[in-house]
Write a protein that holds these residues in place. Structure first.
Motif, PDB file in Angstrom:
ATOM      1  N   ALA A  46      14.654  11.811 103.854  1.00  0.00           N
ATOM      2  CA  ALA A  46      15.983  11.794 104.467  1.00  0.00           C
ATOM      3  C   ALA A  46      16.792  13.009 104.062  1.00  0.00           C
ATOM      4  CB  ALA A  46      16.718  10.511 104.092  1.00  0.00           C
ATOM      5  N   VAL A  47      16.758  13.341 102.781  1.00  0.00           N
ATOM      6  CA  VAL A  47      17.500  14.498 102.290  1.00  0.00           C
ATOM      7  C   VAL A  47      16.976  15.781 102.936  1.00  0.00           C
ATOM      8  CG1 VAL A  47      18.005  15.909 100.261  1.00  0.00           C
ATOM      9  CG2 VAL A  47      18.180  13.411 100.119  1.00  0.00           C
ATOM     10  N   ASP A  48      15.658  15.945 102.990  1.00  0.00           N
ATOM     11  CA  ASP A  48      15.080  17.132 103.635  1.00  0.00           C
ATOM     12  C   ASP A  48      15.536  17.249 105.085  1.00  0.00           C
ATOM     13  OD1 ASP A  48      13.757  17.803 101.327  1.00  0.00           O
ATOM     14  OD2 ASP A  48      11.751  17.260 102.041  1.00  0.00           O
ATOM     15  N   ALA A  49      15.545  16.126 105.811  1.00  0.00           N
ATOM     16  CA  ALA A  49      15.938  16.149 107.220  1.00  0.00           C
ATOM     17  C   ALA A  49      17.392  16.561 107.386  1.00  0.00           C
ATOM     18  CB  ALA A  49      15.700  14.775 107.850  1.00  0.00           C
ATOM     19  N   TRP A  50      18.258  16.111 106.483  1.00  0.00           N
ATOM     20  CA  TRP A  50      19.677  16.461 106.573  1.00  0.00           C
ATOM     21  C   TRP A  50      19.922  17.924 106.215  1.00  0.00           C
ATOM     22  CZ3 TRP A  50      21.763  11.365 103.977  1.00  0.00           C
ATOM     23  CH2 TRP A  50      21.873  10.370 104.969  1.00  0.00           C
ATOM     24  N   PHE A  51      19.067  18.516 105.396  1.00  0.00           N
ATOM     25  CA  PHE A  51      19.242  19.918 105.020  1.00  0.00           C
ATOM     26  C   PHE A  51      18.787  20.878 106.115  1.00  0.00           C
ATOM     27  CE2 PHE A  51      20.230  18.725 100.728  1.00  0.00           C
ATOM     28  CZ  PHE A  51      20.824  19.843 100.155  1.00  0.00           C
ATOM     29  N   ARG A  52      17.877  20.468 106.961  1.00  0.00           N
ATOM     30  CA  ARG A  52      17.284  21.404 107.922  1.00  0.00           C
ATOM     31  C   ARG A  52      18.297  22.078 108.855  1.00  0.00           C
ATOM     32  NH1 ARG A  52      12.691  17.894 107.327  1.00  0.00           N
ATOM     33  NH2 ARG A  52      10.975  19.134 106.475  1.00  0.00           N
ATOM     34  N   PRO A  53      19.327  21.394 109.363  1.00  0.00           N
ATOM     35  CA  PRO A  53      20.269  22.084 110.252  1.00  0.00           C
ATOM     36  C   PRO A  53      21.354  22.885 109.536  1.00  0.00           C
ATOM     37  CG  PRO A  53      20.795  19.752 110.151  1.00  0.00           C
ATOM     38  CD  PRO A  53      19.538  19.928 109.349  1.00  0.00           C
ATOM     39  N   ALA A  54      21.294  22.983 108.217  1.00  0.00           N
ATOM     40  CA  ALA A  54      22.321  23.731 107.479  1.00  0.00           C
ATOM     41  C   ALA A  54      22.268  25.214 107.808  1.00  0.00           C
ATOM     42  CB  ALA A  54      22.142  23.528 105.977  1.00  0.00           C
ATOM     43  N   ASP A  55      23.437  25.805 108.033  1.00  0.00           N
ATOM     44  CA  ASP A  55      23.548  27.253 108.193  1.00  0.00           C
ATOM     45  C   ASP A  55      24.446  27.868 107.124  1.00  0.00           C
ATOM     46  OD1 ASP A  55      21.822  27.819 110.301  1.00  0.00           O
ATOM     47  OD2 ASP A  55      23.300  27.223 111.803  1.00  0.00           O
ATOM     48  N   ALA A  56      25.134  27.038 106.336  1.00  0.00           N
ATOM     49  CA  ALA A  56      25.966  27.511 105.232  1.00  0.00           C
ATOM     50  C   ALA A  56      26.353  26.295 104.390  1.00  0.00           C
ATOM     51  CB  ALA A  56      27.214  28.230 105.734  1.00  0.00           C
ATOM     52  N   PHE A  57      26.789  26.559 103.150  1.00  0.00           N
ATOM     53  CA  PHE A  57      27.189  25.500 102.238  1.00  0.00           C
ATOM     54  C   PHE A  57      28.578  25.768 101.679  1.00  0.00           C
ATOM     55  CE2 PHE A  57      22.549  25.610 102.001  1.00  0.00           C
ATOM     56  CZ  PHE A  57      22.242  24.290 102.299  1.00  0.00           C
ATOM     57  N   LEU A  58      29.292  24.682 101.395  1.00  0.00           N
ATOM     58  CA  LEU A  58      30.625  24.753 100.811  1.00  0.00           C
ATOM     59  C   LEU A  58      30.652  23.854  99.583  1.00  0.00           C
ATOM     60  CD1 LEU A  58      33.693  25.485 100.953  1.00  0.00           C
ATOM     61  CD2 LEU A  58      33.944  23.503 102.483  1.00  0.00           C
ATOM     62  N   PHE A  59      31.123  24.400  98.450  1.00  0.00           N
ATOM     63  CA  PHE A  59      31.141  23.651  97.197  1.00  0.00           C
ATOM     64  C   PHE A  59      32.503  23.713  96.527  1.00  0.00           C
ATOM     65  CE2 PHE A  59      26.770  25.481  97.370  1.00  0.00           C
ATOM     66  CZ  PHE A  59      26.044  24.306  97.418  1.00  0.00           C
ATOM     67  N   GLY A  60      32.789  22.696  95.709  1.00  0.00           N
ATOM     68  CA  GLY A  60      33.831  22.807  94.715  1.00  0.00           C
ATOM     69  C   GLY A  60      33.241  23.508  93.496  1.00  0.00           C
ATOM     70  N   ARG A  61      34.100  23.943  92.579  1.00  0.00           N
ATOM     71  CA  ARG A  61      33.614  24.734  91.440  1.00  0.00           C
ATOM     72  C   ARG A  61      32.602  23.991  90.579  1.00  0.00           C
ATOM     73  NH1 ARG A  61      34.345  24.630  86.309  1.00  0.00           N
ATOM     74  NH2 ARG A  61      36.026  23.105  86.481  1.00  0.00           N
ATOM     75  N   GLU A 126      25.592  23.757 111.037  1.00  0.00           N
ATOM     76  CA  GLU A 126      26.319  22.932 110.082  1.00  0.00           C
ATOM     77  C   GLU A 126      26.770  23.718 108.850  1.00  0.00           C
ATOM     78  OE1 GLU A 126      24.274  19.399 108.913  1.00  0.00           O
ATOM     79  OE2 GLU A 126      23.996  18.691 110.982  1.00  0.00           O
ATOM     80  N   LEU A 127      28.017  23.512 108.473  1.00  0.00           N
ATOM     81  CA  LEU A 127      28.549  23.904 107.175  1.00  0.00           C
ATOM     82  C   LEU A 127      28.494  22.637 106.336  1.00  0.00           C
ATOM     83  CD1 LEU A 127      30.101  25.776 105.196  1.00  0.00           C
ATOM     84  CD2 LEU A 127      32.212  25.018 106.334  1.00  0.00           C
ATOM     85  N   GLN A 128      27.628  22.600 105.337  1.00  0.00           N
ATOM     86  CA  GLN A 128      27.369  21.369 104.599  1.00  0.00           C
ATOM     87  C   GLN A 128      28.055  21.357 103.238  1.00  0.00           C
ATOM     88  OE1 GLN A 128      23.176  20.457 104.322  1.00  0.00           O
ATOM     89  NE2 GLN A 128      22.995  20.099 106.527  1.00  0.00           N
ATOM     90  N   VAL A 129      28.625  20.198 102.910  1.00  0.00           N
ATOM     91  CA  VAL A 129      29.203  19.960 101.591  1.00  0.00           C
ATOM     92  C   VAL A 129      28.361  18.895 100.903  1.00  0.00           C
ATOM     93  CG1 VAL A 129      31.249  19.247 100.301  1.00  0.00           C
ATOM     94  CG2 VAL A 129      31.512  20.426 102.502  1.00  0.00           C
ATOM     95  N   HIS A 130      27.959  19.188  99.663  1.00  0.00           N
ATOM     96  CA  HIS A 130      27.191  18.225  98.866  1.00  0.00           C
ATOM     97  C   HIS A 130      27.945  17.999  97.563  1.00  0.00           C
ATOM     98  CE1 HIS A 130      23.551  18.315 101.415  1.00  0.00           C
ATOM     99  NE2 HIS A 130      23.985  19.540 101.700  1.00  0.00           N
ATOM    100  N   GLY A 131      28.116  16.720  97.183  1.00  0.00           N
ATOM    101  CA  GLY A 131      28.893  16.438  95.981  1.00  0.00           C
ATOM    102  C   GLY A 131      30.340  16.853  96.193  1.00  0.00           C
ATOM    103  N   SER A 132      30.914  17.552  95.169  1.00  0.00           N
ATOM    104  CA  SER A 132      32.236  18.169  95.315  1.00  0.00           C
ATOM    105  C   SER A 132      33.328  17.172  95.700  1.00  0.00           C
ATOM    106  CB  SER A 132      32.180  19.310  96.348  1.00  0.00           C
ATOM    107  OG  SER A 132      31.143  20.215  96.060  1.00  0.00           O
TER     108      SER A 132
END
Length: 201
Positions: A46-61, A126-132
C-alpha cells in the motif's frame, strides 16, 4: 499538483512517533514505535502504491530531519520509497533550519500557506506530505489539503499528539477503504468543503 497527506494514526487519533521509541518524546511521550507490530506485506504494498504518483515532497522540520538521517543511505532501484525520496524535489517548511544537505531540498522560510499554494500551482501529479503533524494542521487550516491517506492502526494510546487537534471543520468523502492482514485500515479521504449540520429524526 494535488496535495496529499499520508499519516499513520492510532484508533484514538494519535500520530506521534509511530516509527520508533526516540522519534518524538515531546510532552513525555513514552509509546514511540507503536506501528511496528503491524507492518506486513499488505502494508508495504500500500505504501509503495501511494508513493508512485509523487512528484515532490513537503515536510515539517522535525520529520525532514528524521528522514534525512535515514533515507539518503537507502539504495536500490526496487525500493520505491527510497528512489522517490532521493530523486524528487523536497520542500521543508521551517524558520529554524539553516541548511539542508539532502540533495534536492529547498527550505521554505516565508508564509507557508502562500509558498505551498505556489508549489501546488506547478505542473505535476502529487505534492506529498508524510508525517509532519504540525505542518499538516497548518495546511488544513489553509484549505490546502486535497486528499488524506490515513493508515489507522488497531491500537489505543490515550495520550500524544493528535493529527486533527485545532483543525477547522472539514467535510471529507471516503474514496477508498481497505484493510491489511494485520488489521490496519487504509482509508483515503478527499476534501469535500465544510461539514453540513442538522438534526437526526
Amino acid at each position: 499538483m494535488k496535495l496529499t497527506v499520508t499519516t499513520f494514526v492510532t484508533l484514538d487519533g494519535i500520530a506521534q512517533a509511530p516509527g520508533g521509541p526516540d522519534e518524538d518524546r515531546a510532552g513525555g511521550f513514552e509509546y514511540g514505535g507503536w506501528l511496528a507490530p503491524y507492518v506486513d506485506e499488505d502494508f508495504g504494498n500500500a505504501v509503495d502504491a501511494w508513493f508512485r504518483p509523487a512528484d515532490a515532497f513537503l515536510f515539517g522540520r522535525r520529520t525532514y530531519e528524521i528522514f534525512a538521517a535515514y533515507w539518503p543511505d537507502v539504495t536500490g532501484e526496487d525500493d520505491v520509497v527510497a528512489t522517490k525520496f532521493n530523486t524528487l524535489p523536497k520542500y521543508v517548511a521551517t524558520r529554524t533550519l539553516d541548511r539542508a544537505d539532502w540533495a534536492g531540498t529547498e527550505l521554505l522560510r516565508g508564509d507557508v500557506a502562500a509558498d505551498v499554494a505556489g508549489i501546488k500551482a506547478r505542473p505535476g501529479r502529487e505534492l506529498q506530505v508524510h508525517g509532519s503533524i504540525d505542518l499538516v494542521r497548518t495546511l488544513v487550516r489553509a484549505d490546502l489539503v486535497d486528499e488524506f491517506r490515513l493508515l489507522v492502526f488497531p491500537v489505543v494510546l490515550g495520550t500524544g499528539k493528535r493529527l486533527f487537534d485545532g483543525a477547522v471543520p472539514t467535510a471529507l468523502r471516503l474514496a477508498d477503504s481497505r484493510t491489511t492482514s494485520a488489521g490496519v485500515m487504509l482509508q483515503t479521504y478527499e476534501a469535500d468543503g465544510r461539514p453540513e449540520f442538522g438534526t437526526v429524526g
